[in-house]
Design a protein around this motif. Structure first.
Motif, short mmCIF file in Angstrom:
data_model
loop_
_atom_site.label_atom_id
_atom_site.label_comp_id
_atom_site.label_asym_id
_atom_site.label_seq_id
_atom_site.Cartn_x
_atom_site.Cartn_y
_atom_site.Cartn_z
N ARG A 304 45.30 44.08 48.37
CA ARG A 304 44.17 44.20 47.43
C ARG A 304 43.59 42.81 47.25
NH1 ARG A 304 46.07 48.40 48.43
NH2 ARG A 304 46.56 50.18 47.06
N ARG A 305 42.32 42.76 46.85
CA ARG A 305 41.71 41.45 46.63
C ARG A 305 40.63 41.57 45.56
NH1 ARG A 305 41.20 45.04 49.61
NH2 ARG A 305 42.09 43.94 51.39
N LEU A 306 40.35 40.40 44.95
CA LEU A 306 39.32 40.31 43.93
C LEU A 306 38.64 38.95 44.13
CD1 LEU A 306 38.55 42.17 41.56
CD2 LEU A 306 40.14 40.90 40.12
N VAL A 307 37.32 38.96 44.23
CA VAL A 307 36.57 37.73 44.42
C VAL A 307 35.50 37.65 43.34
CG1 VAL A 307 35.11 36.38 46.00
CG2 VAL A 307 36.93 37.84 46.92
N GLY A 308 35.53 36.62 42.53
CA GLY A 308 34.52 36.50 41.48
C GLY A 308 34.96 35.52 40.40
N ASN A 309 34.19 35.48 39.31
CA ASN A 309 34.50 34.57 38.20
C ASN A 309 35.25 35.33 37.12
OD1 ASN A 309 32.92 32.02 38.95
ND2 ASN A 309 31.41 33.63 39.22
N TYR A 310 36.54 35.11 37.00
CA TYR A 310 37.37 35.88 36.08
C TYR A 310 38.14 35.01 35.08
CZ TYR A 310 36.43 39.80 39.16
OH TYR A 310 35.81 40.77 39.88
N VAL A 311 38.64 33.89 35.54
CA VAL A 311 39.38 32.97 34.67
C VAL A 311 38.68 31.63 34.83
CG1 VAL A 311 41.63 31.96 34.13
CG2 VAL A 311 41.49 34.26 35.11
N THR A 312 37.70 31.40 33.98
CA THR A 312 36.76 30.31 34.20
C THR A 312 37.04 29.11 33.30
OG1 THR A 312 35.19 31.19 32.60
CG2 THR A 312 34.97 31.96 34.87
N SER A 313 36.32 28.07 33.54
CA SER A 313 36.45 26.85 32.76
C SER A 313 35.04 26.36 32.44
CB SER A 313 37.23 25.81 33.58
OG SER A 313 37.43 24.64 32.83
N LEU A 314 34.37 27.14 31.57
CA LEU A 314 32.98 26.87 31.19
C LEU A 314 32.11 26.68 32.43
CD1 LEU A 314 33.59 24.57 28.09
CD2 LEU A 314 32.75 26.93 28.06
N ASP A 315 31.55 25.47 32.59
CA ASP A 315 30.58 25.25 33.67
C ASP A 315 31.18 24.49 34.85
OD1 ASP A 315 31.02 22.84 32.45
OD2 ASP A 315 28.90 22.38 32.08
#
Lengths: 347, 203
Positions: A304-315
């Motif tokens: 399985r895979r997930l690509v995207g912004n999920y656990v971010t650090s503001l900018d």
């Protein structure tokens, strides 16, 4: 005309533009916006927590997480059926306070106990620990799952231990699915811990992060350098190094991950290629493509895979790679329906 | 120390934290996430509001109230650590409108013990313990102004010395050797709090 940057030591980065009003109001105003956008959630503005509107669910183990704000969609965006019952956002990059965690814990406790999912940072650990003690005083059973997947930090007496980063999403999804199908408190906590044990992450920062209160980049990163092993608050990791082609950076990250959590041919993994907030999706897919080839060459299957912004650090421009060695149980629970602002399938 | 003096100390500490918020944040940005000044200022502002809203018959109650408020308002590691220190100080003091200097010294040590128990930091780990421990060791005798002055000096010296240490606790520890050369923001705010006591006891 190009104006060269003055090399003087007291040169200050220019202010970073942000869509904010007063820096002190950012968290509260964002919470109000989340509440307006997602009527299926219950946002308690006074106690500062986000809960499923149908909580507490009688007889269901509840999951509560939280941490500093600025990592969205983590954690508030992962509240909903199949994942968290409540999330406690602290100030930007500052852990929530015990009163807040206790209020959320009591609000979602359905009598079957509550699992706290805590990222391994000194402040988060202390505040959740105090809240768990207060909850015990009020006869709410709490189990804590500590997430510490970031292999950039050596786990030794010289540090506060490995940080909780991308694997938090996997712990919340898989433990959340286990709770949703009726798992008992110990079972839900156990599978959360197993996901953490099977996970390893490594991150790069291309730029420094700017908090609303500071208004300027939080650390000084020269134009041609990157921070290898960066944490999700912009705290440094292993080393500064020159920017290299993506293929080299991905290979080095994979080496670091596999050194900490060895995988062998025929292993199956869940992969998270996670943007830190300021990196476009096109680069995340480029990195995923490289990673997929490298894993294939080692005989490791991406289940399985997930690509995207999920656990971010503001900018912050940058990304993290998380590999979780999969079991059949993980995959079954990963595929289970989830319906949250940040993650949604099968529901 | 009387109830009024305890409140005056916390008020002076709040003023000092507010005045130095930028400096604390700058120190924290170098090795942490750059919010120590903001968080401490929010906490001490709330402490003053809580003290203004209440009436206190006992010195210990003042500190317990301050500690509870810090735990509730600051977040991060600083909230539980400073909050536990003030709560332990308050609980260690004998009930009543006045406490002796030796009683205060014992209370400060109870606060230190609480911090070390919660955070697990040893002297030399580049944390607030490196300012707090020498301050408590120096807080001696029966004269409050003298004890406060010695404690403040020791705390400031300890805070400055953290610049030569490698951080082993908290977020700065992720830097490893790169944390050397940076003064610890928590040790710095501890020194501010001890210095604030001299501002109201100096003769």
């Amino acid at each position: 005309m190009l104006i060269p940057r003055a090399p003087s030591p007291d040169w200050e980065e220019p202010a970073v533009k942000k869509f904010i009003n007063d820096p002190a109001d950012v968290v509260a105003e964002a919470l109000a916006g989340l509440a307006a956008a997602h009527p299926e959630l219950r946002v308690d503005a006074a106690e500062q927590y986000i809960a499923r509107a149908d909580a507490p669910r009688s007889g269901k183990v509840a999951l509560v997480s939280g941490g500093g704000s600025g990592h969205e969609p983590l954690h508030g965006g992962f509240v909903g059926p199949g994942m968290l019952d409540a999330a406690c956002p602290g100030e930007i990059f500052t852990s929530p306070v015990p009163d807040q965690i206790l209020a959320a814990t009591k609000a979602v406790d359905g009598g079957a106990g509550v699992v706290h999912i805590v990222k391994n940072y000194t402040g988060d650990v202390m505040n959740f620990q105090l809240a768990a003690e207060m909850a015990a005083d009020e006869n709410v059973a709490v189990e804590t799952v500590l997430v510490d997947d970031d292999v950039a930090v050596e786990d030794s007496t010289w540090t506060a231990g490995r940080r909780g980063t991308g694997a938090t999403l996997l712990v919340e999804k898989i433990a959340g699915a286990r709770a949703e199908e009726g798992g008992k408190l110990a079972e839900v906590a156990a599978i959360g811990r197993e996901v953490n044990t099977n996970s390893a992450s490594f991150a790069y920062a291309l730029t420094a992060v700017t908090t609303p209160a500071a208004g300027r980049p939080g650390f000084d990163l020269p134009d041609d350098e990157i921070e290898a092993g960066v944490g999700i608050h912009g705290e440094p990791g292993r080393r500064r190094e020159k920017l290299r082609p993506a293929n080299d950076l991905v290979a080095a990250a994979l080496d670091a991950i596999l050194e900490a959590k060895p995988l062998t041919a025929s292993d199956e993994v869940i992969v998270l290629v996670n943007g830190l907030g300021g990196t476009p999706l096109i680069e995340l897919y480029l990195v995923y493509g490289t990673l997929a080839k490298l894993l294939e060459a080692r005989g490791i299957t991406i289940a399985r895979r997930l690509v995207g912004n999920y656990v971010t650090s503001l900018d912050m421009a940058g990304l993290s790679i998380t590999l979780t060695k999969a079991t059949d149980e993980f995959l079954r629970l990963w595929d289970a329906p989830v319906s949250t602002p940040g993650l949604r399938w099968g529901a | 120390m009387e109830v009024d003096l305890a409140i005056a100390w916390l008020r002076a500490a709040a003023d000092s934290v507010a005045a130095s918020a930028g400096e604390l944040t700058r120190l924290d940005a170098a090795i942490g996430d750059g919010d120590h000044g903001v968080n401490m200022n929010r906490g001490f502002t709330a402490v003053i509001a809580a003290l203004d809203a209440g009436t206190f018959d006992s010195v210990g109650d003042v500190f317990v109230k301050a500690g509870t408020t810090l735990i509730s308002k600051v977040g991060g590691a600083s909230g539980p650590l400073y909050g536990s220190a003030f709560r332990a100080l308050g609980k260690a003091l004998p009930a009543g409108p006045s406490v002796t200097v030796p009683e205060l010294a014992a209370g400060l040590r109870a606060g230190l013990d609480a911090v070390r128990k919660l955070g697990g930091a040893e002297p030399g780990d580049a944390t607030l313990v490196d300012a707090y421990q020498p301050a408590v060791d120096a807080f001696k005798g029966d004269d409050l102004a003298a004890a406060a002055e010695e404690a403040a000096r020791a705390a400031e010296e300890g805070a400055r010395a953290t610049a030569g240490l490698r951080a082993r606790k908290g977020r700065a520890s992720y830097l490893g050797e790169r944390s050397v050369g940076h003064q610890d923001p928590g040790a710095t705010s501890t020194a501010l709090i001890f210095r604030a006591l001299t501002a109201i006891t100096a003769k």
